[in-house]
Design a protein around this motif. Structure first.
Motif, PDB file in Angstrom:
ATOM      1  N   LYS A  93       0.839  -1.184   0.000  1.00 24.73           N
ATOM      2  CA  LYS A  93       0.000   0.000   0.000  1.00 24.73           C
ATOM      3  C   LYS A  93       0.887   1.252   0.000  1.00 24.73           C
ATOM      4  N   TYR A  94       0.262   2.396  -0.095  1.00 29.52           N
ATOM      5  CA  TYR A  94       1.007   3.659  -0.035  1.00 29.52           C
ATOM      6  C   TYR A  94       1.423   3.975   1.397  1.00 29.52           C
ATOM      7  N   LEU A  95       0.490   3.770   2.356  1.00 28.20           N
ATOM      8  CA  LEU A  95       0.734   4.195   3.731  1.00 28.20           C
ATOM      9  C   LEU A  95       0.246   3.147   4.725  1.00 28.20           C
ATOM     10  N   THR A  96       1.097   2.832   5.690  1.00 34.20           N
ATOM     11  CA  THR A  96       0.691   2.062   6.867  1.00 34.20           C
ATOM     12  C   THR A  96       0.528   3.017   8.035  1.00 34.20           C
ATOM     13  N   ILE A  97      -0.559   2.853   8.776  1.00 34.04           N
ATOM     14  CA  ILE A  97      -0.788   3.635   9.992  1.00 34.04           C
ATOM     15  C   ILE A  97      -0.672   2.677  11.174  1.00 34.04           C
ATOM     16  N   GLY A  98       0.281   2.924  12.050  1.00 38.65           N
ATOM     17  CA  GLY A  98       0.547   2.025  13.168  1.00 38.65           C
ATOM     18  C   GLY A  98       0.033   2.587  14.483  1.00 38.65           C
ATOM     19  N   LEU A  99      -0.634   1.720  15.274  1.00 42.25           N
ATOM     20  CA  LEU A  99      -1.123   2.079  16.604  1.00 42.25           C
ATOM     21  C   LEU A  99      -0.695   1.003  17.582  1.00 42.25           C
ATOM     22  N   SER A 100      -0.207   1.402  18.735  1.00 43.42           N
ATOM     23  CA  SER A 100       0.093   0.459  19.810  1.00 43.42           C
ATOM     24  C   SER A 100      -0.811   0.798  20.991  1.00 43.42           C
ATOM     25  N   SER A 101      -1.449  -0.218  21.574  1.00 42.83           N
ATOM     26  CA  SER A 101      -2.426   0.043  22.626  1.00 42.83           C
ATOM     27  C   SER A 101      -2.260  -0.942  23.776  1.00 42.83           C
ATOM     28  N   VAL A 102      -2.414  -0.433  24.996  1.00 44.76           N
ATOM     29  CA  VAL A 102      -2.394  -1.273  26.199  1.00 44.76           C
ATOM     30  C   VAL A 102      -3.634  -0.953  27.035  1.00 44.76           C
ATOM     31  N   LYS A 103      -3.903  -1.810  27.997  1.00 49.87           N
ATOM     32  CA  LYS A 103      -5.062  -1.619  28.875  1.00 49.87           C
ATOM     33  C   LYS A 103      -4.855  -0.374  29.721  1.00 49.87           C
ATOM     34  N   ARG A 104      -5.865   0.477  29.777  1.00 47.47           N
ATOM     35  CA  ARG A 104      -5.811   1.706  30.557  1.00 47.47           C
ATOM     36  C   ARG A 104      -6.623   1.555  31.827  1.00 47.47           C
ATOM     37  N   LYS A 105      -6.194   2.245  32.868  1.00 44.97           N
ATOM     38  CA  LYS A 105      -6.958   2.242  34.115  1.00 44.97           C
ATOM     39  C   LYS A 105      -8.231   3.065  33.989  1.00 44.97           C
ATOM     40  N   LYS A 127      -8.212   2.664  -0.309  1.00 43.40           N
ATOM     41  CA  LYS A 127      -7.515   1.651  -1.111  1.00 43.40           C
ATOM     42  C   LYS A 127      -6.005   1.685  -0.884  1.00 43.40           C
ATOM     43  N   GLU A 128      -5.498   2.810  -0.378  1.00 43.69           N
ATOM     44  CA  GLU A 128      -4.048   3.009  -0.283  1.00 43.69           C
ATOM     45  C   GLU A 128      -3.516   2.965   1.140  1.00 43.69           C
ATOM     46  N   ILE A 129      -4.352   2.607   2.117  1.00 45.39           N
ATOM     47  CA  ILE A 129      -3.869   2.559   3.498  1.00 45.39           C
ATOM     48  C   ILE A 129      -4.129   1.197   4.127  1.00 45.39           C
ATOM     49  N   VAL A 130      -3.301   0.857   5.097  1.00 53.21           N
ATOM     50  CA  VAL A 130      -3.534  -0.298   5.957  1.00 53.21           C
ATOM     51  C   VAL A 130      -3.251   0.147   7.387  1.00 53.21           C
ATOM     52  N   VAL A 131      -4.143  -0.211   8.287  1.00 47.59           N
ATOM     53  CA  VAL A 131      -4.014   0.147   9.697  1.00 47.59           C
ATOM     54  C   VAL A 131      -3.584  -1.096  10.471  1.00 47.59           C
ATOM     55  N   VAL A 132      -2.507  -0.978  11.235  1.00 47.27           N
ATOM     56  CA  VAL A 132      -2.011  -2.089  12.044  1.00 47.27           C
ATOM     57  C   VAL A 132      -2.109  -1.702  13.515  1.00 47.27           C
ATOM     58  N   VAL A 133      -2.851  -2.489  14.270  1.00 47.29           N
ATOM     59  CA  VAL A 133      -3.018  -2.254  15.705  1.00 47.29           C
ATOM     60  C   VAL A 133      -2.238  -3.329  16.462  1.00 47.29           C
ATOM     61  N   HIS A 134      -1.294  -2.892  17.285  1.00 44.01           N
ATOM     62  CA  HIS A 134      -0.546  -3.819  18.132  1.00 44.01           C
ATOM     63  C   HIS A 134      -1.145  -3.776  19.534  1.00 44.01           C
ATOM     64  N   LEU A 135      -1.884  -4.827  19.910  1.00 47.45           N
ATOM     65  CA  LEU A 135      -2.392  -4.935  21.274  1.00 47.45           C
ATOM     66  C   LEU A 135      -1.239  -5.450  22.124  1.00 47.45           C
ATOM     67  N   ALA A 136      -0.597  -4.530  22.844  1.00 44.43           N
ATOM     68  CA  ALA A 136       0.702  -4.809  23.456  1.00 44.43           C
ATOM     69  C   ALA A 136       0.607  -5.136  24.944  1.00 44.43           C
ATOM     70  N   ASP A 137      -0.597  -5.359  25.453  1.00 40.85           N
ATOM     71  CA  ASP A 137      -0.724  -5.689  26.873  1.00 40.85           C
ATOM     72  C   ASP A 137      -0.467  -7.180  27.081  1.00 40.85           C
ATOM     73  N   ALA A 201       8.798  -0.778  18.893  1.00 42.22           N
ATOM     74  CA  ALA A 201       9.810  -1.459  18.069  1.00 42.22           C
ATOM     75  C   ALA A 201       9.218  -2.671  17.367  1.00 42.22           C
ATOM     76  N   PHE A 202       8.448  -3.468  18.102  1.00 40.81           N
ATOM     77  CA  PHE A 202       7.838  -4.657  17.499  1.00 40.81           C
ATOM     78  C   PHE A 202       6.775  -4.277  16.473  1.00 40.81           C
ATOM     79  N   LEU A 203       6.064  -3.177  16.699  1.00 41.34           N
ATOM     80  CA  LEU A 203       5.083  -2.699  15.723  1.00 41.34           C
ATOM     81  C   LEU A 203       5.780  -2.246  14.445  1.00 41.34           C
ATOM     82  N   LEU A 204       6.827  -1.440  14.581  1.00 40.90           N
ATOM     83  CA  LEU A 204       7.591  -0.979  13.411  1.00 40.90           C
ATOM     84  C   LEU A 204       8.157  -2.153  12.634  1.00 40.90           C
ATOM     85  N   ASN A 205       8.698  -3.120  13.353  1.00 42.62           N
ATOM     86  CA  ASN A 205       9.292  -4.295  12.734  1.00 42.62           C
ATOM     87  C   ASN A 205       8.274  -5.057  11.885  1.00 42.62           C
ATOM     88  N   PHE A 206       7.051  -5.193  12.401  1.00 42.52           N
ATOM     89  CA  PHE A 206       6.003  -5.907  11.669  1.00 42.52           C
ATOM     90  C   PHE A 206       5.611  -5.167  10.388  1.00 42.52           C
TER      91      PHE A 206
END
Length: 477
Positions: A93-105, A127-137, A201-206
């Motif tokens: 794709k043209y652009l990947t959008i990366g998000l990392s998320s953990v459980k919040r209080k 058509k030109e984006i993919v969103v990657v969510v890293h559930l890091a908890d 780092a693990f999100l970027l790597n993926f």
């Protein structure tokens, strides 16, 4: 005999302990050499920082294990990810959008963030984006519950390959105990920010091979309308220039754009120094090591922080980006160009700083009659609107008092570079500014140059705050 076995055990322990710091020093050295050799030079300040950082002992055998194959820092890190939802498509794709998320209080904004990304994008942009969510908890029950909610609300995006949800297993993480308390942070704060570095780092790597560009967002953000079109305009205008990071928000790790080819080294860099400092500080060092000295940040901001509670202990965090605009479609196109001026430039306020959305400007000493500032396009183009602003709020006298705006054609080679040999005047500056609409209807030829000409000498210096050009052909999506 027992004494012999005890002696052997002590020798083995000693060898094991002594090997770990040696490997860490070797790895640090290899990283330094790799960055230096690939990029030509390293800023002196960052070399000093690297030397200081390498003096701190890294105390985890698991940390050394994580980096055992880092002889090539351009390669990806060997992590076996869990695919919680979706799978990557074969086409980049043209652009990947990366998000990392953990459980919040307190509070959870991830669903709103994902919704904003998709809702603020047109069908062609999707058509030109993919969103990657890293559930890091490390709480797998929380991950499972959240991924079910994501799958219910965004099923069609998952099926279309626009949304992936992943998890990096805990066993791949370096030690998060006994970390150095740099900056006198409390232990829980050090643990939080150190783990966050590894999460990123693990999100970027993926995401390394998913697209041509990568955008980092936080999990509590809303987007401006058609932000991808705005990004493309900026990227197109920067063609031919070297950059590491483009910033589209002034807050945190929000709206930071990278070339995907740089992601492996950035991932390794965050992992290497995961316990040294927060990620936004590490990113400044990384940018400097790759020879981008200054921040390149664009206005208006395309992303806004919307959370009220931090992911760290649920603390209040009501920061807002006052440069954010909901509608970003009016960003100028500013086609790639070469810039010339014969006005005496003050310090580093050179001509290029007026021709971008970056919060900078051209500043020259008192201009004389006939002095000019010219933009020579790399390719001829049709322009629909031109807007030029001189002076700033705190230097309102440094405006162009008498000047004309011209457009030109018929490029010829000169001793000072390529210049247009024929110009047509579009209008005169009034109160230091000019805006011309429907340029393509007034000018019959494809424009190759835009020129500002000083009509009368002035005692005051000149600031050209911004030059904004809109073309008749938007970037292809």
């Amino acid at each position: 005999m027992r004494l012999v076995w005890k002696s052997l055990d002590k020798m083995r322990c000693f060898r094991k302990r002594s090997t770990i710091p040696f490997l860490v020093v070797l790895i640090t050295f290899l990283l330094f050499i790799n960055l230096y050799m690939e990029d030509g030079y390293v800023l002196e300040e960052d070399k000093r920082q690297l030397r200081e950082t390498s003096m701190h002992p890294l105390n985890s055998e698991r940390y050394v294990h994580t980096f055992k194959d880092l002889t090539n820092f351009s390669g990806t890190i060997n992590v076996t990810y869990r695919y919680l939802a979706g799978t990557p498509l074969p086409r980049k794709k043209y652009l990947t959008i990366g998000l990392s998320s953990v459980k919040r209080k307190r509070g959870n904004y991830l669903m709103e963030t994902i919704k904003s990304i998709f809702d603020q994008s047109s069908y062609e942009e999707l058509k030109e984006i993919v969103v990657v969510v890293h559930l890091a908890d490390f709480d797998l029950a929380w991950c499972e519950s959240l991924v079910q909610e994501i799958s219910r609300k965004f099923a069609h995006h998952i099926i279309a390959g626009r949304l992936l949800v992943i998890h990096a297993p805990e066993e791949y993480y370096p030690s998060l105990e006994g970390l150095k308390r740099n900056y006198n942070d409390p232990d829980d704060r050090v643990r939080f920010r150190s783990k966050q570095n590894v999460d990123y780092a693990f999100l970027l790597n993926f995401c390394t091979n998913l697209s041509h560009f990568y955008m980092m967002l936080e999990d509590d953000v809303r987007c401006s309308r058609n932000f991808l079109t705005a990004l493309k305009k900026v990227i197109t205008s920067r063609e031919g220039s070297n950059w590491v990071t483009l910033e589209f928000s002034k807050l945190g790790y929000i709206g930071k754009l990278y070339h995907s080819q740089d992601l492996p080294r950035l991932a390794h860099f965050l992992l290497m120094f995961y316990q040294e400092m927060p990620c936004d500080w590490l990113l400044i060092h990384f940018r400097g090591l790759l020879a981008q000295k200054d921040v390149i940040r664009f206005k208006p901001s395309l992303f806004q922080h919307m959370g009220y509670y931090s992911s760290y202990k649920g603390a209040e965090n009501k920061l807002k980006d006052d440069d954010f605009e909901e509608d970003s479609l009016d960003l100028p196109d500013n086609p790639p160009a070469t810039l010339y001026t014969n006005i005496n430039v003050f310090e580093s306020y050179d001509a290029s700083k007026a021709y971008s959305s970056v919060d900078e400007y051209f500043w020259g000493k008192a201009p004389s009659t006939g002095d000019f500032y010219v933009i020579v396009f790399h390719k001829s183009t049709k322009i629909s609107k031109i807007k030029i602003i001189t002076g700033t709020d705190d230097r309102q006298n440094d405006i162009l008092r008498h000047g004309a705006l011209e457009v030109g054609e018929k490029l010829v080679g000169t001793k000072k570079g390529r210049q247009c040999s024929s110009y047509v005047t579009l209008g005169e500056f009034k109160n230091g500014n000019i805006e011309v609409q429907d340029v393509d209807r007034k000018i019959s030829f494809d424009i190759e140059c835009v020129r500002i000409v000083v009509s009368a000498s002035q005692k005051e210096w000149l600031i050209i705050r911004s030059i904004s050009l809109w073309t008749t052909q938007p970037p292809n999506l």
